[in-house]
Design a protein around this motif. Structure first.
Motif, PDB file in Angstrom:
ATOM      1  N   GLY A   1      59.220  32.545  22.299  1.00  0.00           N
ATOM      2  CA  GLY A   1      58.009  31.871  22.249  1.00  0.00           C
ATOM      3  C   GLY A   1      56.677  32.809  22.045  1.00  0.00           C
ATOM      4  N   PHE A   2      57.106  33.821  22.612  1.00  0.00           N
ATOM      5  CA  PHE A   2      55.737  34.837  22.541  1.00  0.00           C
ATOM      6  C   PHE A   2      55.644  35.449  21.356  1.00  0.00           C
ATOM      7  N   ALA A   3      56.789  35.700  20.626  1.00  0.00           N
ATOM      8  CA  ALA A   3      56.553  36.157  19.187  1.00  0.00           C
ATOM      9  C   ALA A   3      56.113  35.129  17.956  1.00  0.00           C
ATOM     10  N   SER A   4      56.913  34.047  18.241  1.00  0.00           N
ATOM     11  CA  SER A   4      56.399  32.965  17.071  1.00  0.00           C
ATOM     12  C   SER A   4      54.981  32.430  17.243  1.00  0.00           C
ATOM     13  N   SER A   5      54.450  32.246  18.585  1.00  0.00           N
ATOM     14  CA  SER A   5      53.264  31.805  18.645  1.00  0.00           C
ATOM     15  C   SER A   5      52.127  32.774  18.336  1.00  0.00           C
TER      16      SER A   5
ATOM     17  N   GLU B   1      48.570  34.966  25.544  1.00  0.00           N
ATOM     18  CA  GLU B   1      48.728  34.942  27.095  1.00  0.00           C
ATOM     19  C   GLU B   1      49.411  33.516  27.207  1.00  0.00           C
ATOM     20  N   LYS B   2      49.013  32.649  26.611  1.00  0.00           N
ATOM     21  CA  LYS B   2      49.402  31.267  26.919  1.00  0.00           C
ATOM     22  C   LYS B   2      51.066  30.937  26.517  1.00  0.00           C
ATOM     23  N   ALA B   3      51.216  31.985  25.484  1.00  0.00           N
ATOM     24  CA  ALA B   3      52.627  32.003  25.030  1.00  0.00           C
ATOM     25  C   ALA B   3      53.807  32.205  26.436  1.00  0.00           C
ATOM     26  N   ARG B   4      53.025  33.090  27.165  1.00  0.00           N
ATOM     27  CA  ARG B   4      54.082  33.372  28.139  1.00  0.00           C
ATOM     28  C   ARG B   4      54.068  32.396  29.387  1.00  0.00           C
ATOM     29  N   SER B   5      53.425  31.269  29.205  1.00  0.00           N
ATOM     30  CA  SER B   5      53.478  30.185  30.310  1.00  0.00           C
ATOM     31  C   SER B   5      54.681  29.534  30.542  1.00  0.00           C
ATOM     32  N   GLN B   6      54.982  29.203  31.720  1.00  0.00           N
ATOM     33  CA  GLN B   6      56.068  28.621  32.068  1.00  0.00           C
ATOM     34  C   GLN B   6      56.050  27.138  33.014  1.00  0.00           C
TER      35      GLN B   6
ATOM     36  N   SER C   1      41.994  33.093  29.628  1.00  0.00           N
ATOM     37  CA  SER C   1      43.304  33.260  29.063  1.00  0.00           C
ATOM     38  C   SER C   1      44.133  34.217  29.767  1.00  0.00           C
ATOM     39  N   VAL C   2      45.022  33.443  30.851  1.00  0.00           N
ATOM     40  CA  VAL C   2      46.077  34.250  31.607  1.00  0.00           C
ATOM     41  C   VAL C   2      47.128  33.289  31.441  1.00  0.00           C
ATOM     42  N   PRO C   3      48.339  33.770  31.810  1.00  0.00           N
ATOM     43  CA  PRO C   3      49.374  32.674  31.589  1.00  0.00           C
ATOM     44  C   PRO C   3      49.613  32.085  32.772  1.00  0.00           C
ATOM     45  N   ARG C   4      50.102  30.871  32.578  1.00  0.00           N
ATOM     46  CA  ARG C   4      50.290  30.009  33.878  1.00  0.00           C
ATOM     47  C   ARG C   4      51.659  29.775  34.120  1.00  0.00           C
ATOM     48  N   LEU C   5      51.971  29.652  35.336  1.00  0.00           N
ATOM     49  CA  LEU C   5      53.263  29.035  35.867  1.00  0.00           C
ATOM     50  C   LEU C   5      52.946  27.760  36.489  1.00  0.00           C
ATOM     51  N   ILE C   6      53.481  26.594  35.817  1.00  0.00           N
ATOM     52  CA  ILE C   6      53.409  25.486  36.603  1.00  0.00           C
ATOM     53  C   ILE C   6      54.595  25.042  37.202  1.00  0.00           C
ATOM     54  N   ILE C   7      54.532  24.238  38.230  1.00  0.00           N
ATOM     55  CA  ILE C   7      55.643  24.377  39.076  1.00  0.00           C
ATOM     56  C   ILE C   7      55.725  22.638  39.437  1.00  0.00           C
ATOM     57  N   PHE C   8      56.663  21.931  39.118  1.00  0.00           N
ATOM     58  CA  PHE C   8      56.932  20.609  39.506  1.00  0.00           C
ATOM     59  C   PHE C   8      58.125  20.206  40.323  1.00  0.00           C
TER      60      PHE C   8
END
Length: 615
Positions: free
Chosen positions: A534-538, A222-227, A558-565
C-alpha cells in the motif's frame, strides 16, 4: 490534532445545518436514536440555535405538527426511520412540516430509496443527501457503533435471518468512520474467529465505494501506513471480567452511571443540607480528562491535593489543610466566583470516595483473586499451582454477589481452558449461583472459548482451533498447534500496583501492529494488501496527482492511524490503552479504538446471558 468529536461536530454543522441557513427563517431538526446521541455528543445547543434551528425533536416520539416550518431530518436509512419519515408526510393535506431536508447517516439501500420515491413524502423532500456519519464519537480516541444487537447477531448460535443485514450495517458504519477520518486503511483481522473474514470483506467493499467517491481518501505517505484491525471479543475474554482500579473503568464498573451521568449527594441546599446533584462525565471536565486513566489511589490523593493548592492559590481564608466536603461548602459560600471549579472538585471527591468505599468492601478481595487467575502467577511472580484454594473462600462468601462470583468462575475456567461438567456443577453449587444464571458461564463458549470439556460444543464453532498468539499467561499450553505463540510482554515493574498487574491483551497487539511485528499468520491483511505494498502504490499515485498536499482541513494530521474495532464491545481499560500507546509513540501514531458498543463487566455478563438459545 483534531479529536473525533470535533471532526464529527464540524461535519454536522458544515454539511447539514449551515448550508440550509436562511436569514430570518427557523427550522426544526429531527433526529433518530443514533443521530440524537451523535448531535448531543458533538454539537452544543447554542451552536445549533445560532444557525437557525429552533428545536431538536426525536423522530420516534409524538410531536406537535409545525406545518409552517421546514424540517431537517438527520436519520439512519433503516426501515424504521424511513417509515416514520413517511408517516410525517402521510397525505398532501396533513403534514408535520412544510418541507423536509433529509440527510441519511450512511448509504441508503436501493429498496428504501424506491419506497420514498413512490410515497407522497417525495413531493415534500427538498433535498436528500448521505452524510456518512454512522458512528458515535465517544471521546477523542474512542468511538462506538451504538449497536449491541450487532454483536448479538454475530455470536448467537441460532441461525438468524437478520445476520447478513446486521453485518452489512456494521461494515457500513465502520466505513463511515474511516471516510470521516480521511483514511483508506489496510484491513486486518484475527484469524481465529470464523466470521471475521466475512465482516472484513464487507468493510473492504464499503471502503472501496467511499474511495471511488473521493479518490483522495487515505492519500499521502503517512496515511498509506494506516491499518484497520478487526477483532472478535474472544481475543481477550479477561479484560471484560476483571475489576479495574483505574478511575474511569472503576467508576463505570461499580457505580450506577447512566448515559455518563453520575448522581451524587453534596451540600448545596440553602441551609447547607445535602441535595442530590447530577454531573456529566465527559471531556469538557478537565479533571476527568486528567484523572480518568490513573489508578484510584493516585486520584484520591491528587484531587485533595489539587483542591488544597487551589484554595491556597486563591487565598481562601481558613482553608489551610481543610478539604472535606463540609469545608468545600464553606468555601463555596466564601468564593461564589469560583463556583464552577469548586463544584468540580466536590464531584471528584464524591466520585473517588464512592469508588474507594466499594473497594474497601468486597472489591479488594476480588481483585486479589482475579489478578492471580488472570496472570497465573501471584504478586511475587510465583506460578500458582492450585487456583481452587484461592477461589473457594470467594465462592462461599455470602456477602459477594452471584455476578461477582460468576466473574471469578469464568476467569478460573478460561485459565484452565475448560473444566469437566462435574467440576462445573461443584463450582455452581459452592457459589450458590441461581439456576437461571448458569447459562451466562456456559454461553462464553459462543465467543470461541473452551468452557465445558466434555460438551459436544467444546471450544466454539465447528472447526474452531485457537491458534492466535497472545495467549493468557495462566493458560495451559495446548497441543503442538501453539508453536506460534507469542508470550505476553512482561510489564511488571517496581511501580506496578499489586492489584493491577493485568494489562489488556490489546496493548500488546497495538504495540506490535505499530512496530510491524504483528504476525500476519494470525492477523492477516485482507486480499494480500500488506502495508508495504500500500505504501509504495499510494505514494506513486499521490505524487502523480499531487492530491495529498492539498489542505484537507483540520481532521488531517499526517500521522498514520491504527483503528481498532472489537465486535462485541470495547472495555474502558482497552480505551485507556489507546491513549497510552499513542503517547508512547510520541504522537507519531494515532490509535483509535471502538466497538459495537461500550462494555462494562455487568454489561458483558448481560450480553453473554442473551446469547443462549433457550433464554
Amino acid at each position: 490534532k483534531m479529536a473525533l468529536k470535533a471532526v464529527v461536530g464540524d461535519r454536522i454543522m458544515n454539511d447539514v445545518i449551515k448550508p440550509l441557513r436562511k436569514k430570518g427563517e427557523w427550522k426544526v431538526l429531527v433526529v433518530d436514536q443514533l443521530s440524537m446521541r451523535m448531535v448531543s455528543a458533538c454539537c452544543s445547543m447554542t451552536d445549533i440555535t445560532s444557525e437557525g434551528i429552533t428545536m431538536v425533536e426525536d423522530l420516534g416520539k409524538r410531536r406537535q405538527p409545525i406545518p409552517n416550518m421546514e424540517a431537517i431530518y438527520l436519520i439512519s436509512p433503516t426501515e424504521e426511520s424511513t417509515n416514520l419519515l413517511m408517516r410525517d408526510f402521510g397525505t398532501a393535506h396533513n403534514t408535520m412540516y412544510r418541507a423536509a431536508h433529509v440527510f441519511f447517516s450512511e448509504a441508503c439501500p436501493e429498496k428504501l430509496f424506491e419506497q420514498i420515491a413512490k410515497h407522497p413524502v417525495s413531493k415534500f423532500v427538498k433535498s436528500l443527501k448521505e452524510v456518512n456519519l454512522a458512528f458515535l464519537p465517544y471521546e477523542q480516541q474512542v468511538y462506538s457503533l451504538d449497536t449491541r444487537d450487532g454483536a448479538f447477531e454475530f455470536y448467537t448460535p441460532r441461525p438468524s435471518p437478520n445476520r447478513t443485514a446486521r453485518l452489512e450495517r456494521v461494515a457500513e458504519q465502520i466505513a463511515t468512520l474511516c471516510a470521516t477520518l480521511g483514511e483508506y486503511p489496510a484491513v486486518r483481522y484475527r484469524i481465529d474467529y470464523d466470521k471475521l473474514p466475512e465482516l472484513s470483506q464487507l468493510i473492504q467493499q464499503k471502503l472501496n465505494a467511499y474511495k471511488a467517491d473521493d479518490p483522495t481518501m487515505g492519500d499521502g505517505p503517512e496515511k498509506a501506513r494506516s491499518q484497520l484491525l478487526i477483532l472478535d471479543r474472544g481475543f481477550d475474554p479477561v479484560s471484560p471480567l476483571i475489576h479495574e482500579l483505574t478511575y474511569q473503568a472503576m467508576c463505570y464498573d461499580l457505580l450506577s452511571i447512566e448515559n455518563d451521568v453520575y448522581r451524587f449527594e453534596a451540600k448545596g441546599g440553602p441551609a447547607g443540607e445535602m441535595v442530590e446533584k447530577d454531573a456529566l462525565l465527559d471531556e469538557n471536565d478537565e479533571l476527568w480528562v486528567e484523572f480518568r486513566h490513573q489508578h484510584i489511589a493516585v486520584v484520591s490523593s491528587q484531587v485533595t491535593k489539587k483542591l488544597k493548592d487551589f484554595a491556597t492559590e486563591k487565598r481562601v481564608k481558613g482553608s489551610e489543610g481543610k478539604t472535606t466536603m463540609k469545608d468545600l461548602s464553606q468555601m463555596l459560600k466564601r468564593m461564589p466566583q469560583y463556583q464552577k471549579e469548586l463544584r468540580n472538585y466536590s464531584l471528584h471527591l464524591a466520585l473517588a470516595e464512592d469508588c474507594m468505599k466499594n473497594y474497601s468492601g468486597n472489591v479488594e478481595k476480588l481483585c486479589r483473586v482475579e489478578q492471580d487467575l488472570a496472570m497465573g502467577t501471584d504478586a511475587e511472580g510465583e506460578k500458582i499451582r492450585d487456583h481452587m484454594r484461592n477461589i473457594v473462600p470467594i465462592l462461599l462468601d455470602q456477602n459477594i454477589s452471584p455476578y461477582d462470583k460468576i466473574r471469578v468462575i469464568l476467569l478460573y475456567i478460561i485459565g484452565k481452558n475448560g473444566i469437566s461438567e462435574e467440576n462445573f456443577n461443584k463450582l455452581i453449587q459452592h457459589a450458590q449461583i441461581p439456576d437461571e444464571d448458569k447459562h451466562i458461564i456456559i454461553n462464553m463458549q459462543y465467543l470461541g472459548l473452551s468452557i465445558l470439556q466434555d460438551a459436544k460444543f467444546a471450544g466454539g464453532p465447528e472447526g474452531w482451533n485457537p491458534i492466535t498468539p497472545y495467549i493468557l499467561p495462566g493458560l495451559r499450553m495446548m497441543t503442538g498447534r501453539r508453536k506460534g505463540k507469542v508470550e505476553r510482554k512482561d510489564r511488571i515493574t517496581q511501580q506496578t500496583y499489586q492489584l493491577s498487574r493485568w494489562t489488556p491483551v490489546i496493548k500488546d497487539i497495538m504495540e506490535d501492529a505499530i512496530d510491524d511485528k504483528l504476525d500476519q499468520k494470525y492477523f492477516p491483511f485482507l486480499t494480500g494488501r500488506s502495508t508495504t505494498a500500500g505504501f509504495a502504490s499510494s505514494g506513486a499515485r499521490s505524487a502523480r496527482y499531487g492530491h495529498w498536499h492539498k489542505d484537507k482541513g483540520p481532521a488531517d494530521r499526517s500521522v498514520p492511524r491504527l483503528i481498532i474495532f472489537i465486535m462485541g464491545g470495547v472495555t474502558y481499560s482497552e480505551m485507556r490503552c489507546a491513549y497510552e500507546v499513542t503517547k508512547e509513540t510520541g504522537q507519531k501514531w494515532d490509535v483509535i479504538i471502538g466497538g459495537t458498543h461500550l462494555l462494562t463487566p455487568p454489561c458483558f455478563l448481560k450480553d453473554l446471558a442473551a446469547l443462549d438459545p433457550s433464554s
